[in-house]
Design a protein around this motif. Structure first.
Motif, PDB file in Angstrom:
ATOM      1  N   SER A  24     -14.145  19.181   1.515  1.00 63.10           N
ATOM      2  CA  SER A  24     -12.560  18.983   1.013  1.00 63.10           C
ATOM      3  C   SER A  24     -12.209  17.856   1.410  1.00 63.10           C
ATOM      4  O   SER A  24     -13.007  17.115   2.454  1.00 63.10           O
ATOM      5  CB  SER A  24     -11.650  20.018   1.278  1.00 63.10           C
ATOM      6  N   ARG A  25     -11.246  16.752   0.642  1.00 65.32           N
ATOM      7  CA  ARG A  25     -10.512  15.938   0.830  1.00 65.32           C
ATOM      8  C   ARG A  25     -10.364  15.307   2.522  1.00 65.32           C
ATOM      9  O   ARG A  25     -10.320  14.619   2.848  1.00 65.32           O
ATOM     10  CB  ARG A  25      -9.304  15.624  -0.023  1.00 65.32           C
ATOM     11  N   ASP A  26      -9.581  16.855   2.417  1.00 64.82           N
ATOM     12  CA  ASP A  26      -9.210  16.728   3.744  1.00 64.82           C
ATOM     13  C   ASP A  26     -10.135  16.346   5.359  1.00 64.82           C
ATOM     14  O   ASP A  26     -10.179  15.626   5.761  1.00 64.82           O
ATOM     15  CB  ASP A  26      -8.254  18.010   4.115  1.00 64.82           C
ATOM     16  N   ASP A 103      -7.862   5.662   0.510  1.00 66.14           N
ATOM     17  CA  ASP A 103      -7.323   4.997  -0.752  1.00 66.14           C
ATOM     18  C   ASP A 103      -6.232   6.084  -1.491  1.00 66.14           C
ATOM     19  O   ASP A 103      -5.351   6.216  -1.583  1.00 66.14           O
ATOM     20  CB  ASP A 103      -6.897   3.369  -1.504  1.00 66.14           C
ATOM     21  N   GLY A 104      -7.515   6.664  -2.837  1.00 68.74           N
ATOM     22  CA  GLY A 104      -7.352   7.085  -3.965  1.00 68.74           C
ATOM     23  C   GLY A 104      -6.832   8.529  -2.894  1.00 68.74           C
ATOM     24  O   GLY A 104      -6.448   9.717  -3.574  1.00 68.74           O
ATOM     25  N   VAL A 105      -7.539   8.744  -1.936  1.00 63.50           N
ATOM     26  CA  VAL A 105      -7.282  10.061  -0.798  1.00 63.50           C
ATOM     27  C   VAL A 105      -5.918  10.112  -0.408  1.00 63.50           C
ATOM     28  O   VAL A 105      -5.578  11.430  -0.907  1.00 63.50           O
ATOM     29  CB  VAL A 105      -8.090  10.541  -0.251  1.00 63.50           C
ATOM     30  N   VAL A 106      -5.538   9.319   0.100  1.00 69.07           N
ATOM     31  CA  VAL A 106      -3.888   9.195   0.491  1.00 69.07           C
ATOM     32  C   VAL A 106      -2.752   9.217  -0.465  1.00 69.07           C
ATOM     33  O   VAL A 106      -2.060   9.158  -0.443  1.00 69.07           O
ATOM     34  CB  VAL A 106      -4.051   8.347   2.225  1.00 69.07           C
ATOM     35  N   GLY A 107      -3.480   8.325  -1.599  1.00 68.68           N
ATOM     36  CA  GLY A 107      -2.309   8.046  -2.672  1.00 68.68           C
ATOM     37  C   GLY A 107      -1.667   6.853  -2.074  1.00 68.68           C
ATOM     38  O   GLY A 107      -0.324   6.326  -2.409  1.00 68.68           O
ATOM     39  N   ARG A 108      -2.025   5.388  -1.189  1.00 69.48           N
ATOM     40  CA  ARG A 108      -2.126   4.356  -1.401  1.00 69.48           C
ATOM     41  C   ARG A 108      -1.578   3.180  -2.828  1.00 69.48           C
ATOM     42  O   ARG A 108      -3.100   4.166  -3.353  1.00 69.48           O
ATOM     43  CB  ARG A 108      -3.290   3.761  -0.078  1.00 69.48           C
ATOM     44  N   PRO A 109      -1.388   3.245  -2.869  1.00 67.66           N
ATOM     45  CA  PRO A 109      -1.143   1.974  -4.293  1.00 67.66           C
ATOM     46  C   PRO A 109      -2.156   1.754  -4.114  1.00 67.66           C
ATOM     47  O   PRO A 109      -2.597   0.894  -3.637  1.00 67.66           O
ATOM     48  CB  PRO A 109       0.438   1.274  -4.254  1.00 67.66           C
ATOM     49  N   GLU A 111      -4.265  -2.150  -5.179  1.00 69.89           N
ATOM     50  CA  GLU A 111      -4.185  -3.616  -4.292  1.00 69.89           C
ATOM     51  C   GLU A 111      -2.994  -3.882  -5.067  1.00 69.89           C
ATOM     52  O   GLU A 111      -2.612  -4.602  -4.640  1.00 69.89           O
ATOM     53  CB  GLU A 111      -5.777  -4.658  -4.597  1.00 69.89           C
ATOM     54  N   GLU A 112      -2.669  -4.247  -6.108  1.00 72.76           N
ATOM     55  CA  GLU A 112      -1.996  -4.578  -7.051  1.00 72.76           C
ATOM     56  C   GLU A 112      -0.607  -4.852  -7.050  1.00 72.76           C
ATOM     57  O   GLU A 112       0.263  -5.632  -6.452  1.00 72.76           O
ATOM     58  CB  GLU A 112      -1.987  -5.313  -8.813  1.00 72.76           C
ATOM     59  N   SER A 113      -0.488  -3.276  -6.544  1.00 73.28           N
ATOM     60  CA  SER A 113       0.670  -3.009  -6.329  1.00 73.28           C
ATOM     61  C   SER A 113       1.411  -3.137  -4.752  1.00 73.28           C
ATOM     62  O   SER A 113       2.636  -3.256  -5.017  1.00 73.28           O
ATOM     63  CB  SER A 113       0.834  -1.605  -7.081  1.00 73.28           C
ATOM     64  N   SER A 114       0.573  -2.951  -4.259  1.00 73.23           N
ATOM     65  CA  SER A 114       0.377  -3.117  -2.829  1.00 73.23           C
ATOM     66  C   SER A 114       1.467  -4.572  -2.378  1.00 73.23           C
ATOM     67  O   SER A 114       1.435  -4.728  -1.082  1.00 73.23           O
ATOM     68  CB  SER A 114      -0.664  -2.361  -1.815  1.00 73.23           C
ATOM     69  N   THR A 115       0.726  -4.946  -3.275  1.00 73.05           N
ATOM     70  CA  THR A 115       1.129  -6.694  -2.685  1.00 73.05           C
ATOM     71  C   THR A 115       3.087  -7.282  -3.550  1.00 73.05           C
ATOM     72  O   THR A 115       3.104  -8.443  -2.486  1.00 73.05           O
ATOM     73  CB  THR A 115       0.459  -8.057  -3.352  1.00 73.05           C
ATOM     74  N   LYS A 116       2.757  -6.261  -4.190  1.00 76.21           N
ATOM     75  CA  LYS A 116       4.991  -6.847  -3.923  1.00 76.21           C
ATOM     76  C   LYS A 116       5.899  -5.930  -3.357  1.00 76.21           C
ATOM     77  O   LYS A 116       5.126  -5.555  -2.503  1.00 76.21           O
ATOM     78  CB  LYS A 116       4.943  -5.336  -6.254  1.00 76.21           C
ATOM     79  N   PRO A 117       7.165  -7.139  -3.418  1.00 74.97           N
ATOM     80  CA  PRO A 117       7.833  -6.350  -2.434  1.00 74.97           C
ATOM     81  C   PRO A 117       8.049  -5.605  -1.992  1.00 74.97           C
ATOM     82  O   PRO A 117       8.444  -5.238  -3.360  1.00 74.97           O
ATOM     83  CB  PRO A 117       8.804  -7.689  -1.868  1.00 74.97           C
ATOM     84  N   TYR A 118       8.437  -4.639  -1.715  1.00 74.42           N
ATOM     85  CA  TYR A 118       9.556  -3.387  -1.470  1.00 74.42           C
ATOM     86  C   TYR A 118      11.240  -3.838  -0.930  1.00 74.42           C
ATOM     87  O   TYR A 118      10.907  -4.590   0.053  1.00 74.42           O
ATOM     88  CB  TYR A 118       8.233  -1.772  -0.522  1.00 74.42           C
TER      89      TYR A 118
END
Length: 129
Positions: A24-26, A103-109, A111-118
């Motif tokens: 499984s992914r887990d 990153d895909g399994v845990v649903g992280r954004p 690289e491009e979107s992770s550099t944007k401020p939040y």
């Protein structure tokens, strides 16, 4: 836990090759966190191989990528029906493939979107500066 399947018959002096698939992914995330990111892999095989045995691994990641790795079996008396493989250093491409999969399994954004401020939001939904 992952499944390991020996690929074909091994002749004397030939490096054994195993195909590894995660149930499984887990299971992949647990193995990555506990071992893979530290240069190890737990190989569920019975009987375990002798310490120092060189192995080749074909690892099927949950995102359908396949990594071909090499390593050697560590002497591991703590677990029955498994062997710990000390992996040879990963190439940059192999490390990136592993990280992309995590990153895909845990649903992280990506690289491009992770550099944007939040924005940090207050209890009423208003942005905090």
């Amino acid at each position: 836990m992952s499944n390991a399947e020996k690929q074909g018959a091994t002749r004397a002096g030939e490096t054994p090759t195993f195909s590894v698939r995660f149930e499984s992914r887990d299971d992949f995330l647990v193995e990555y966190t506990d071992a893979l990111r530290h240069g190890r892999l737990r190989l569920p095989i019975d009987p375990p191989l002798s310490g120092g045995t060189q192995v080749r691994l074909k690892i099927h990641l949950p995102d359908d990528a396949v990594l071909y790795l090499r390593g050697s079996v560590a002497v591991d008396f703590g677990r029955e029906r498994s062997a710990t493989v000390l992996l040879e250093p990963l190439s940059d491409a192999q490390r990136e493939a592993l990280e992309r999969c995590v990153d895909g399994v845990v649903g992280r954004p990506d690289e491009e979107s992770s550099t944007k401020p939040y924005a940090v939001m207050g209890p009423g939904g208003e942005p905090l500066h």
